[in-house]
Design an enzyme around this catalytic site. Sequence first.
Site, PDB file in Angstrom:
ATOM      1  N   ASP A  95       0.871  -1.167   0.000  1.00  0.00           N
ATOM      2  CA  ASP A  95       0.000   0.000   0.000  1.00  0.00           C
ATOM      3  C   ASP A  95       0.914   1.225   0.000  1.00  0.00           C
ATOM      4  O   ASP A  95       2.115   1.109   0.272  1.00  0.00           O
ATOM      5  CB  ASP A  95      -0.894  -0.028   1.242  1.00  0.00           C
ATOM      6  CG  ASP A  95      -1.816   1.165   1.330  1.00  0.00           C
ATOM      7  OD1 ASP A  95      -2.328   1.596   0.287  1.00  0.00           O
ATOM      8  OD2 ASP A  95      -2.018   1.663   2.454  1.00  0.00           O
ATOM      9  N   ASP A 148      -0.142   5.048   1.048  1.00  0.00           N
ATOM     10  CA  ASP A 148      -0.388   5.984   2.142  1.00  0.00           C
ATOM     11  C   ASP A 148      -0.370   5.265   3.479  1.00  0.00           C
ATOM     12  O   ASP A 148      -1.125   4.316   3.701  1.00  0.00           O
ATOM     13  CB  ASP A 148      -1.737   6.668   1.938  1.00  0.00           C
ATOM     14  CG  ASP A 148      -1.747   7.542   0.707  1.00  0.00           C
ATOM     15  OD1 ASP A 148      -1.114   8.601   0.746  1.00  0.00           O
ATOM     16  OD2 ASP A 148      -2.362   7.154  -0.308  1.00  0.00           O
TER      17      ASP A 148
END
Length: 233
Positions: free
Chosen positions: A22, A24
């Site tokens: 991922d 953020d």
Amino acid sequence: MCEDRPAPRPGPAGVPALVVFDCDGVLIDSEPISLARLTAGLNRIGVAIDLETVRARFAGTSMASIMGHIAADYGISAPEGFVEAVKADTLRAFDRELRAMAGVAEAVAALGLPACVASSSDPVRLRHSLGLTGLLPLFEGRIFSSAEVPRGKPFPDLFLHAAARMGAAPETCLVIEDSVPGVTAARAAGMRVVGFTGGGHWGHDRAGADLAAAGAARIFRDYRDLAGLLRAA
């Protein structure tokens, strides 16, 4: 766009064929910034919501999903241009404040495994964020956004899309996530997943109990531990 590739093969002793990051809250410490800007924007249009509620409910989800929940739960539809204004405000704040997670560049460079990014952020924000923090060259051509699939996290679509484009079977992938929707999506995709709690938004639960409950096999906070974690996962 990312060209199709030969299927990666799992390494010895079950080492993943593909590591899916991922962005953020995992690669970049963006969540304290973006959640604050989102909260301020929602408050301006009359949504009575605080930062902690925004974090708990919306970290790791797309803006489209967030605005759907706001309309359903608060009865407030965002005015025209609201999403674009929040995104622009967030990017300006990123220009001033955004940093990569400590040690992540070195850890990714030392992986020795195929790796990609699969994020709920839109493509413009993704490239802007990775470029600002110097991480873009590590993932160039291997960056996937929820804008490319029908459903974002917690649905598995994005992770399955990333694996397919990278030529990896889902069961050979290991996902690194910082949010419950992300962990849920990875598990729904049939992938192993570990939770990262080193971001500035994880002061409430450094042990990652929520991530473990959602299905994360292990929790880590420091990228110096990544190599050992991959061997153990």
